[in-house]
Design a protein around this motif. Structure first.
Motif, PDB file in Angstrom:
ATOM      1  N   GLY A 145       9.736   0.419   0.113  1.00 30.83           N
ATOM      2  CA  GLY A 145       9.241   0.813  -1.206  1.00 30.83           C
ATOM      3  C   GLY A 145       7.809   1.316  -1.194  1.00 30.83           C
ATOM      4  O   GLY A 145       7.407   2.080  -2.072  1.00 30.83           O
ATOM      5  N   VAL A 160       6.564   2.145  -8.361  1.00 33.10           N
ATOM      6  CA  VAL A 160       7.360   1.422  -7.353  1.00 33.10           C
ATOM      7  C   VAL A 160       6.545   1.232  -6.078  1.00 33.10           C
ATOM      8  O   VAL A 160       6.527   0.146  -5.483  1.00 33.10           O
ATOM      9  CB  VAL A 160       8.668   2.177  -7.045  1.00 33.10           C
ATOM     10  N   SER A 202       5.226  -2.316  -4.790  1.00 34.59           N
ATOM     11  CA  SER A 202       5.669  -2.824  -3.486  1.00 34.59           C
ATOM     12  C   SER A 202       4.489  -3.309  -2.657  1.00 34.59           C
ATOM     13  O   SER A 202       4.551  -4.361  -2.010  1.00 34.59           O
ATOM     14  CB  SER A 202       6.431  -1.735  -2.729  1.00 34.59           C
TER      15      SER A 202
END
Length: 286
Positions: free
Chosen positions: A26, A206, A210
């Protein structure tokens, strides 16, 4: 703190490491050393807050300088060797050699005072290794086998297993010391990034999420809980139980739709569970 409680705390690191692959994917396209610097910086910041609220920052002054050096070499050395090995040979063989560290922890623990290495520990570690091997070797890779990569992967396994076992000899050193390991590793990783990599930042929410999750868990808090487990818990059982990391990591990727369930994964599950059960049974005989 009881031995079983410390063992459970140490195993929480293994659970967090199960998210390492998913969160690393990610965080793409951040290069390895920059990612390491960002994550260990977050982990070090968490350590500072925890230390300030608990024992107080003054406790960090009581730790000998050579232990800080030892811990920094352990964390930074492991990740530097790991990243370099996979750059030279990003294949299953490299991954398998690098994941010899749980077996080495079990074997090296027999050299520690007041620790007894039993047949069940060795047998359990070997069975669990076979399960981990099925997972690692089932990953497809087009990269050719590289002898330098395999050598660095072995040094990687040797570094982390040695760091983990030797930590046991410093049982009186507070786990807050890991804060300095993380911060020093963040700085060294940043220097390595500036010297060898091109800067690329995470993509969107994202990507940044992450990186934050990595710093909070697998590349942050996990090292504090692992330190507690190594110093006060059942080191042989934790060594064997660590083989659950590649299994759980693969299961997480399957659940996320990134990997597909296979027969080999089912067999690996049985082998790793059996190995951990044998080690647990051996540890119960005191």
């Amino acid at each position: 703190m009881t031995r079983s409680t410390a063992t459970n705390i140490g195993f929480s690191a293994v659970l967090m490491w199960a998210l390492l692959a998913l969160l690393t994917i990610g965080s793409s396209p951040v290069p390895p050393f920059l990612l390491s610097s960002m994550c260990f910086g977050i982990g070090g910041a968490i350590g500072l807050v925890w230390t300030a609220k608990d024992a107080g920052l003054g406790v960090l002054k009581t730790v000998p300088w050579y232990f800080y050096l030892f811990g920094t070499v352990g964390l930074f050395g492991y990740h530097a060797l790991y990243f370099t090995a996979f750059r030279l040979g990003p294949n299953a063989s490299t991954g398998l050699i690098a994941y010899l560290w749980p077996l080495l922890i079990v074997l090296f623990s027999g050299l520690l005072p007041n620790e007894r290495l039993r047949k069940g520990h060795i047998l359990g570690a070997l069975i669990a290794l076979a399960g981990a091997a099925m997972i690692v070797l089932s990953r497809q890779s087009d990269a050719a086998t590289s002898l330098p990569a395999l050598g660095l992967a072995f040094l990687c396994a040797l570094t982390w297993s040695s760091y983990s076992v030797i930590s046991r000899r410093f049982g009186t050193v507070p786990s807050e010391s890991v804060t300095v390991f993380c911060l020093a590793t963040a700085v060294l990783s940043l220097l390595a990034h500036l010297g060898f990599e091109q800067t690329q930042w995470p993509n969107g929410a994202v990507g940044w999420g992450s990186v934050l999750a990595l710093g909070i868990g697998p590349v942050g808090t996990a090292f504090f809980t692992w330190d507690i487990g190594m110093k006060r818990g059942d080191i042989q059982l934790l060594g064997v139980a660590s083989y659950a990391a590649p299994l759980l990591s693969t299961l997480v990727l399957v659940a996320a739709g990134i990997s597909k369930p296979t027969l080999g994964l089912g067999i690996a599950t049985v082998l790793i569970t059996l190995g951990a059960a044998l080690a647990a049974r051996a540890s119960a005989v005191r």
